[in-house]
Design an enzyme around this catalytic site. Sequence first.
Site, PDB file in Angstrom:
ATOM      1  N   HIS A  60      14.422 -10.907  31.750  1.00 48.08           N
ATOM      2  CA  HIS A  60      13.772 -11.282  33.010  1.00 48.08           C
ATOM      3  C   HIS A  60      14.672 -12.239  33.798  1.00 48.08           C
ATOM      4  O   HIS A  60      15.341 -13.089  33.218  1.00 48.08           O
ATOM      5  CB  HIS A  60      12.403 -11.922  32.757  1.00 48.08           C
ATOM      6  CG  HIS A  60      11.609 -12.047  34.005  1.00 48.08           C
ATOM      7  ND1 HIS A  60      11.802 -13.082  34.889  1.00 48.08           N
ATOM      8  CD2 HIS A  60      10.668 -11.236  34.559  1.00 48.08           C
ATOM      9  CE1 HIS A  60      10.992 -12.906  35.927  1.00 48.08           C
ATOM     10  NE2 HIS A  60      10.296 -11.791  35.751  1.00 48.08           N
ATOM     11  N   SER A  66       6.887  -8.875  43.742  1.00 47.52           N
ATOM     12  CA  SER A  66       5.818  -8.971  44.739  1.00 47.52           C
ATOM     13  C   SER A  66       5.031  -7.674  44.940  1.00 47.52           C
ATOM     14  O   SER A  66       4.648  -7.353  46.046  1.00 47.52           O
ATOM     15  CB  SER A  66       6.370  -9.479  46.072  1.00 47.52           C
ATOM     16  OG  SER A  66       6.914 -10.785  45.903  1.00 47.52           O
ATOM     17  N   GLY A  82       3.941  -9.742  38.418  1.00 48.95           N
ATOM     18  CA  GLY A  82       3.818 -11.157  38.078  1.00 48.95           C
ATOM     19  C   GLY A  82       2.523 -11.714  38.629  1.00 48.95           C
ATOM     20  O   GLY A  82       1.442 -11.528  38.060  1.00 48.95           O
ATOM     21  N   GLY A  83       2.602 -12.389  39.775  1.00 47.84           N
ATOM     22  CA  GLY A  83       1.462 -13.082  40.375  1.00 47.84           C
ATOM     23  C   GLY A  83       0.173 -12.274  40.416  1.00 47.84           C
ATOM     24  O   GLY A  83      -0.898 -12.781  40.047  1.00 47.84           O
ATOM     25  N   GLU A 126      14.110 -14.814  35.396  1.00 47.84           N
ATOM     26  CA  GLU A 126      13.872 -16.253  35.159  1.00 47.84           C
ATOM     27  C   GLU A 126      14.535 -16.701  33.864  1.00 47.84           C
ATOM     28  O   GLU A 126      14.997 -17.840  33.756  1.00 47.84           O
ATOM     29  CB  GLU A 126      12.354 -16.531  35.157  1.00 47.84           C
ATOM     30  CG  GLU A 126      11.783 -16.434  36.568  1.00 47.84           C
ATOM     31  CD  GLU A 126      10.359 -15.923  36.651  1.00 47.84           C
ATOM     32  OE1 GLU A 126       9.628 -15.961  35.649  1.00 47.84           O
ATOM     33  OE2 GLU A 126       9.971 -15.477  37.754  1.00 47.84           O
ATOM     34  N   ASN A 167       3.150  -9.426  33.785  1.00 48.43           N
ATOM     35  CA  ASN A 167       3.898 -10.526  33.176  1.00 48.43           C
ATOM     36  C   ASN A 167       3.213 -11.833  33.565  1.00 48.43           C
ATOM     37  O   ASN A 167       3.322 -12.264  34.707  1.00 48.43           O
ATOM     38  CB  ASN A 167       5.347 -10.468  33.693  1.00 48.43           C
ATOM     39  CG  ASN A 167       6.181 -11.642  33.223  1.00 48.43           C
ATOM     40  OD1 ASN A 167       5.766 -12.408  32.344  1.00 48.43           O
ATOM     41  ND2 ASN A 167       7.364 -11.790  33.810  1.00 48.43           N
ATOM     42  N   TRP A 168       2.510 -12.419  32.616  1.00 48.95           N
ATOM     43  CA  TRP A 168       1.727 -13.621  32.920  1.00 48.95           C
ATOM     44  C   TRP A 168       2.610 -14.868  33.044  1.00 48.95           C
ATOM     45  O   TRP A 168       2.123 -15.924  33.454  1.00 48.95           O
ATOM     46  CB  TRP A 168       0.662 -13.861  31.844  1.00 48.95           C
ATOM     47  CG  TRP A 168      -0.419 -12.816  31.812  1.00 48.95           C
ATOM     48  CD1 TRP A 168      -0.532 -11.718  32.622  1.00 48.95           C
ATOM     49  CD2 TRP A 168      -1.554 -12.780  30.930  1.00 48.95           C
ATOM     50  NE1 TRP A 168      -1.662 -11.005  32.296  1.00 48.95           N
ATOM     51  CE2 TRP A 168      -2.306 -11.631  31.255  1.00 48.95           C
ATOM     52  CE3 TRP A 168      -2.002 -13.600  29.884  1.00 48.95           C
ATOM     53  CZ2 TRP A 168      -3.482 -11.291  30.590  1.00 48.95           C
ATOM     54  CZ3 TRP A 168      -3.176 -13.256  29.213  1.00 48.95           C
ATOM     55  CH2 TRP A 168      -3.900 -12.120  29.568  1.00 48.95           C
ATOM     56  N   LYS A 169       3.869 -14.765  32.627  1.00 51.88           N
ATOM     57  CA  LYS A 169       4.784 -15.919  32.669  1.00 51.88           C
ATOM     58  C   LYS A 169       4.140 -17.134  31.981  1.00 51.88           C
ATOM     59  O   LYS A 169       3.394 -16.948  31.022  1.00 51.88           O
ATOM     60  CB  LYS A 169       5.202 -16.204  34.120  1.00 51.88           C
ATOM     61  CG  LYS A 169       5.727 -14.944  34.816  1.00 51.88           C
ATOM     62  CD  LYS A 169       6.381 -15.181  36.145  1.00 51.88           C
ATOM     63  CE  LYS A 169       6.862 -13.839  36.698  1.00 51.88           C
ATOM     64  NZ  LYS A 169       7.604 -13.959  37.943  1.00 51.88           N
ATOM     65  N   GLY A 185       8.235 -13.224  43.237  1.00 55.51           N
ATOM     66  CA  GLY A 185       7.437 -14.405  43.540  1.00 55.51           C
ATOM     67  C   GLY A 185       7.650 -14.928  44.957  1.00 55.51           C
ATOM     68  O   GLY A 185       7.203 -16.018  45.284  1.00 55.51           O
ATOM     69  N   GLU A 196      14.155  -5.312  39.092  1.00 56.95           N
ATOM     70  CA  GLU A 196      13.497  -6.401  39.810  1.00 56.95           C
ATOM     71  C   GLU A 196      14.520  -7.140  40.660  1.00 56.95           C
ATOM     72  O   GLU A 196      15.212  -8.040  40.169  1.00 56.95           O
ATOM     73  CB  GLU A 196      12.869  -7.380  38.813  1.00 56.95           C
ATOM     74  CG  GLU A 196      11.813  -6.754  37.931  1.00 56.95           C
ATOM     75  CD  GLU A 196      10.841  -7.798  37.389  1.00 56.95           C
ATOM     76  OE1 GLU A 196       9.645  -7.653  37.656  1.00 56.95           O
ATOM     77  OE2 GLU A 196      11.283  -8.750  36.735  1.00 56.95           O
TER      78      GLU A 196
HETATM   79  P1  PGA Z   1       5.964 -11.196  41.088  1.00 61.89           P
HETATM   80  O1  PGA Z   1       6.778 -11.249  39.704  1.00 61.89           O
HETATM   81  O2  PGA Z   1       5.119  -9.947  41.039  1.00 61.89           O
HETATM   82  O3  PGA Z   1       5.135 -12.450  41.096  1.00 61.89           O
HETATM   83  O4  PGA Z   1       6.956 -11.140  42.181  1.00 61.89           O
HETATM   84  C1  PGA Z   1       7.346 -10.084  39.167  1.00 61.89           C
HETATM   85  C2  PGA Z   1       8.076 -10.430  37.887  1.00 61.89           C
HETATM   86  O5  PGA Z   1       8.676 -11.511  37.807  1.00 61.89           O
HETATM   87  O6  PGA Z   1       8.080  -9.633  36.924  1.00 61.89           O
END
Ligand code: PGA
Length: 250
Positions: free
Chosen positions: A95, A213, A234-235, A97, A9-11, A173, A167
């Site tokens: 998600h 993470s 994510g990251g 967010e 997930n590149w956000k 994050g 998640e």
């Molecule tokens: P993260 O994000 O790996 O940076 O914790 C995961 C996500 O939000 O899908």
Amino acid sequence: MRTKIVAGNWKMNQNLTEAQILTLDIIANLNAQTPTRVIVAPPYTNLYVVAQLAQNTKLEVAAQNMHQASSGAFTGEISADMIKSTGVNVVILGHSERREYFGEDDAWLAQKVDAALKENLEIIFCFGEKLDERKAAKHFEVVKNQLQKALFHLKPEQWKSIILAYEPVWAIGTGETATPEQAQEMHQFIRETLATQYDQNLADKVSILYGGSVKPDNALEIFAKPDVDGGLIGGASLKAGSFLAIVNAA
Ligand code: PGA
């Protein structure tokens, strides 16, 4: 045996040029024989280009969100049909967010789920408890409730298009990961909940990803758990090297 899935997930990262470079880097180093499904979710502005680059490769592409209406006066939004028209067949919904910063709740997500399925999009559905909910030992109840409200209206046959992504919000994050045991405990609970609502056969077929993470150095341990079918990253998905190391762990 469920297929393992690793989705990045590149956000809100990567402009058009950066997205092309990252995509080509992933494709060039992705083992075409890997049985794992490998998916990236770029921002909307890069969807078409990334989907074009990924054509006839092992890499699949997903959108990060969509609106539930098929068209109309919804400034800033895009529809399931628009996603499909870029050559993309998967969408992330729910998600944390989106829930936290854009007010998406389970009732709204149920509408998005229906709209996506109507256009034959496959869904990566995200859910998970917040830190205070875990501390209050409400995490199982919260997760069950999220599934119930957003997904349990679906008919059994519609579940072939659903990928679940657990998640825990406190692990996204933050660098803090659920332990492999915490992930397994929740994934097993989710599968049991599906078996109770539907049946064991359906529950055994649904892929449940872990997100929060995940990094190259913890992926192997987490993915080794029997009910963890891969990850939503994510990251660590923003660099081809770390993303592919996680794919290899799966
Ligand atoms: P993260 O994000 O790996 O940076 O914790 C995961 C996500 O939000 O899908």
